[in-house]
Design an enzyme around this catalytic site. Structure first.
Site, PDB file in Angstrom:
ATOM      1  N   ARG A  34     -20.377   3.398  24.469  1.00 56.25           N
ATOM      2  CA  ARG A  34     -19.801   4.210  23.386  1.00 56.25           C
ATOM      3  C   ARG A  34     -19.344   5.578  23.888  1.00 56.25           C
ATOM      4  O   ARG A  34     -19.529   6.603  23.236  1.00 56.25           O
ATOM      5  CB  ARG A  34     -20.803   4.368  22.242  1.00 56.25           C
ATOM      6  CG  ARG A  34     -21.249   3.063  21.626  1.00 56.25           C
ATOM      7  CD  ARG A  34     -20.088   2.306  20.986  1.00 56.25           C
ATOM      8  NE  ARG A  34     -20.514   1.007  20.485  1.00 56.25           N
ATOM      9  CZ  ARG A  34     -20.413  -0.129  21.162  1.00 56.25           C
ATOM     10  NH1 ARG A  34     -19.881  -0.128  22.388  1.00 56.25           N
ATOM     11  NH2 ARG A  34     -20.805  -1.272  20.640  1.00 56.25           N
TER      12      ARG A  34
ATOM     13  N   SER B 277     -21.003   3.033  11.934  1.00 56.19           N
ATOM     14  CA  SER B 277     -22.341   3.271  12.490  1.00 56.19           C
ATOM     15  C   SER B 277     -22.571   4.761  12.712  1.00 56.19           C
ATOM     16  O   SER B 277     -21.756   5.432  13.337  1.00 56.19           O
ATOM     17  CB  SER B 277     -22.510   2.524  13.815  1.00 56.19           C
ATOM     18  OG  SER B 277     -22.448   1.133  13.629  1.00 56.19           O
TER      19      SER B 277
ATOM     20  N   GLU C 188     -23.278   8.797  16.680  1.00 51.55           N
ATOM     21  CA  GLU C 188     -22.060   8.076  17.040  1.00 51.55           C
ATOM     22  C   GLU C 188     -20.888   8.643  16.241  1.00 51.55           C
ATOM     23  O   GLU C 188     -19.763   8.693  16.713  1.00 51.55           O
ATOM     24  CB  GLU C 188     -22.214   6.577  16.766  1.00 51.55           C
ATOM     25  CG  GLU C 188     -21.051   5.753  17.269  1.00 51.55           C
ATOM     26  CD  GLU C 188     -21.361   4.267  17.310  1.00 51.55           C
ATOM     27  OE1 GLU C 188     -20.451   3.484  16.993  1.00 51.55           O
ATOM     28  OE2 GLU C 188     -22.497   3.882  17.654  1.00 51.55           O
TER      29      GLU C 188
END
Length: 324
Positions: A183, A232, A302
């Site tokens: 990520r 998320s 995130e």
């Protein structure tokens, strides 16, 4: 909501803006842009007509003026004090192209929805893109954060990425130069991605369709896809699932004001009404603190948080500790 003076910034750019073809909007409301439907004003928003227009505009903006880019507004939390400087919002007209680029290759513009590249891959029997069907947002964001789901991620498919830097210079980056991790991309934060080339492999359409249907069914079953959410909220720590840590810390369904950790999937933060950026971020920080106290694991955001706090509503000061 804090008022900024975007017109003053626009005027300071001089006569060169007359040649700019894109749209310039002083004091632009960011709550109309983000999927959370919350946040303050962008001092000046620019929607470039195309890459040439973007390059020309960046050459006009003094280096001391902050510049950031947004796509469709997913995965983004804007604070209530607004965003100083220029927010560049890419448009589908100039940056939403999607076309074949050779055998098993696809060219996608930065604002192209992730699910569209999955659909094109299905149409042409190109495997390896099914996972995009379950990711909200656009290709630009996927490139920046190495978006992934269902055992697939962006770095596996990227061949090259085209970008423009803060001074208006064009760049082409290889997958190695993107510096991908979980990520995360190591590419310079100032780079604005305009489009990319992806490569898959020949695969039976029935297999691709089956994989995409599984992604869709899973997403509809376990994610609050019809709520105002950015996706998320926290990354999965090594060896853990963020949602499980949140659940075990007693934070499923937790609310602060109109912000809530979804009862359906507790790693999704949702705006249940008219939540402010402050309420959303304060909820997220409270969850981080409770998870740390319960399991000793530090959750990392995130969701990208940007902009200024409103005076008197600084999350760092309110919680009495560092926020990230």
């Amino acid at each position: 909501m804090k008022q900024v003076n975007g017109q003053k910034l626009l005027d300071s750019l001089g006569s060169g803006v007359a040649a700019i073809r894109g749209r310039l909007t002083p004091d632009a409301p960011m709550d109309r842009v983000t999927w959370f439907r919350a946040g303050g004003l962008a001092e000046l928003m620019f929607q470039p007509h195309d890459t040439d227009d973007l390059v020309a505009f960046l050459k006009l903006v003094p280096e001391e003026v902050p510049v950031m880019v947004v796509g469709v507004g997913s995965n983004l939390l804007v604070r209530d004090g607004g965003i100083p400087g220029v927010v560049i919002r890419l448009s589908a007209k100039g940056f939403g192209d999607l076309e074949l680029a050779g055998e098993n290759r696809i060219k996608a513009g930065a604002i192209c929805p992730d699910k569209n590249i999955a659909a094109m891959a299905l149409d042409h029997g190109i495997g390896g893109f099914y996972f995009y069907y379950g990711i909200p947002g656009s290709i630009g964001g996927a490139l920046r954060m190495n978006a992934g789901a269902n055992s697939g991620e962006t770095s596996e498919r990227v061949v090259e990425v085209h970008a423009v830097d803060r001074k208006g210079n064009r760049h082409v980056l290889s997958k190695a130069e993107m510096g991908y991790g979980y990520r995360h991309s190591g590419a310079a934060k100032e780079l604005i991605f305009t489009h990319a080339i992806f490569e898959g492999y020949a695969e039976d359409k029935t297999k691709i369709r089956t994989d995409m249907d599984a992604v869709r069914q899973h997403r509809e079953t376990v994610q609050p896809i019809r709520e105002k959410t950015g996706g998320s909220t926290f990354k999965n720590p090594d060896g853990h699932s963020a949602w499980k840590l949140i659940d075990e810390a007693g934070c499923r369904g937790m609310m602060i004001g109109n912000a809530q950790m979804s009862p359906l999937h507790c790693n999704f933060m949702i705006n249940t009404g008219q939540a402010t950026g402050y309420e959303l971020e304060y909820l997220g920080e409270t969850v981080r603190q409770r998870v740390m106290e319960h399991s000793g694991v530090k959750l990392e955001w995130e969701i990208k948080r940007v902009g200024n706090f409103m005076p008197g509503y600084e999350i760092r000061e309110f919680l009495g500790r560092a926020t990230a």
